[in-house]
Design an enzyme around this catalytic site. Structure first.
Site, PDB file in Angstrom:
ATOM      1  N   CYS A   1     -33.989  32.613  -2.946  1.00 33.24           N
ATOM      2  CA  CYS A   1     -34.550  32.688  -4.347  1.00 33.24           C
ATOM      3  C   CYS A   1     -34.855  34.420  -4.692  1.00 33.24           C
ATOM      4  CB  CYS A   1     -35.588  32.018  -4.515  1.00 33.24           C
ATOM      5  SG  CYS A   1     -35.493  30.142  -4.191  1.00 33.24           S
TER       6      CYS A   1
HETATM    7  C1  BEZ Z   1     -34.582  30.235  -0.070  1.00 31.64           C
HETATM    8  O1  BEZ Z   1     -34.890  30.541  -1.087  1.00 31.64           O
HETATM    9  O2  BEZ Z   1     -34.021  30.923   0.860  1.00 31.64           O
HETATM   10  C2  BEZ Z   1     -34.484  28.646   0.135  1.00 31.64           C
HETATM   11  C3  BEZ Z   1     -35.472  27.852  -0.269  1.00 31.64           C
HETATM   12  C4  BEZ Z   1     -35.692  26.595   0.004  1.00 31.64           C
HETATM   13  C5  BEZ Z   1     -34.874  26.039   0.899  1.00 31.64           C
HETATM   14  C6  BEZ Z   1     -33.988  26.965   1.677  1.00 31.64           C
HETATM   15  C7  BEZ Z   1     -33.723  28.261   1.158  1.00 31.64           C
END
Ligand code: BEZ
Length: 210
Positions: A45
Site C-alpha cells: 500500500c
Molecule cells: C501490503 O500493503 O503490503 C499488504 C496489505 C495487506 C495484506 C498484505 C499486504
C-alpha cells in the site's frame, strides 16, 4: 451489492485527510479514480499511494481527481502519510477517506469476506464526469496495482467519450485507434479522414492529435 459498469457511482459523505467531503460535490464534473487499499502502514500500500501521488500531473492533465480509502481512521492516514513521503519520495497529494465503520467500503462492495473479513481489497473505480462507473478493477492484497494502466484506460475512455473511438489490444497513447462500430463509413471519413479497414468492421485511424 456489486457495482457494475454503467451504474451511477453511489454518493456518500465521509471524513478524509482533506476534511469531510460529499463525494458527488467533491468530484463535481471531473473524472475520478476512487481506490481502496487493505491497510495503512503496510508495504505494498505504501508503494501504491506514493506512486499515485507521483501521477498527480498526469491526472490533472486529464481532469481526473484521485481519492483513496481504507478502513483505517483519518488520524492513521495522517500518521502514515509521513512514511509514504519519506520512503516513496512524494507527499500524498489527494484525499484519503477514513472508513473505520465501513460505510463506503460496504457501499462499493470493497470488502470480500472470503479473501479478508476485516479489510478492503484493492478496488479501483474510474468514474466519469456524468458520475457513471466506467471501469472496475479488483486486485488481491498481495499484488500492487499498475496505476500506469489506470491512466492508459482513462486515455481510452476519454477517446471514446469525446470522439467515439475505441482502442485495440495493448494500445498505448499514440498508437492507431479503432472507429466504433456505431459510426458509419461516411461519418468516419468525414471525421477522421481515410481509414484502413482490413475487414468492414475493423477500421483503424491514426490517433487524433488534438
Ligand atoms: C501490503 O500493503 O503490503 C499488504 C496489505 C495487506 C495484506 C498484505 C499486504
Amino acid at each position: 451489492m456489486a457495482i457494475r459498469l454503467g451504474d451511477e457511482a453511489p454518493n456518500f459523505t465521509a471524513p478524509t485527510t482533506e476534511g469531510d467531503i460529499t463525494f458527488h460535490d467533491w468530484k463535481a464534473d471531473s473524472w475520478a479514480v476512487l481506490f481502496s487499499h487493505p491497510k495503512d502502514f503496510t508495504p505494498v500500500c505504501t508503494t501504491e499511494l506514493g506512486y499515485t501521488a507521483k501521477l498527480k500531473g498526469e491526472f490533472d492533465k486529464r481532469n481526473v481527481k484521485a481519492i483513496g480509502l481504507s478502513v483505517d481512521s483519518v488520524d492513521d492516514h495522517h500518521a502514515w502519510a509521513g512514511d509514504i513521503e519519506a520512503t516513496q519520495g512524494t507527499a500524498v497529494n489527494f484525499p484519503m477517506i477514513g472508513d473505520p465503520d465501513r460505510t463506503v467500503a460496504n457501499l462499493y462492495d470493497m470488502i470480500h469476506p472470503n479473501a479478508d473479513n476485516t479489510s478492503t481489497v484493492r478496488s479501483v473505480f474510474v468514474i466519469g464526469p456524468d458520475n457513471e462507473v466506467k471501469l472496475t478493477l479488483t486486485y488481491p492484497a498481495s499484488t500492487g496495482r499498475n496505476f500506469d494502466e489506470v491512466l492508459r484506460v482513462i486515455d481510452s475512455l476519454q477517446l471514446t467519450a469525446e470522439k467515439q473511438l475505441a482502442t485495440p489490444v495493448n494500445w498505448q497513447p499514440g498508437d492507431r485507434v479503432i472507429v466504433s462500430p456505431s459510426v458509419s463509413d461516411d461519418e468516419a471519413r468525414e471525421r477522421f479522414g481515410d481509414f484502413d479497414a482490413p475487414r468492414p468492421y475493423l477500421r483503424y485511424v491514426d490517433a487524433p492529435t488534438d
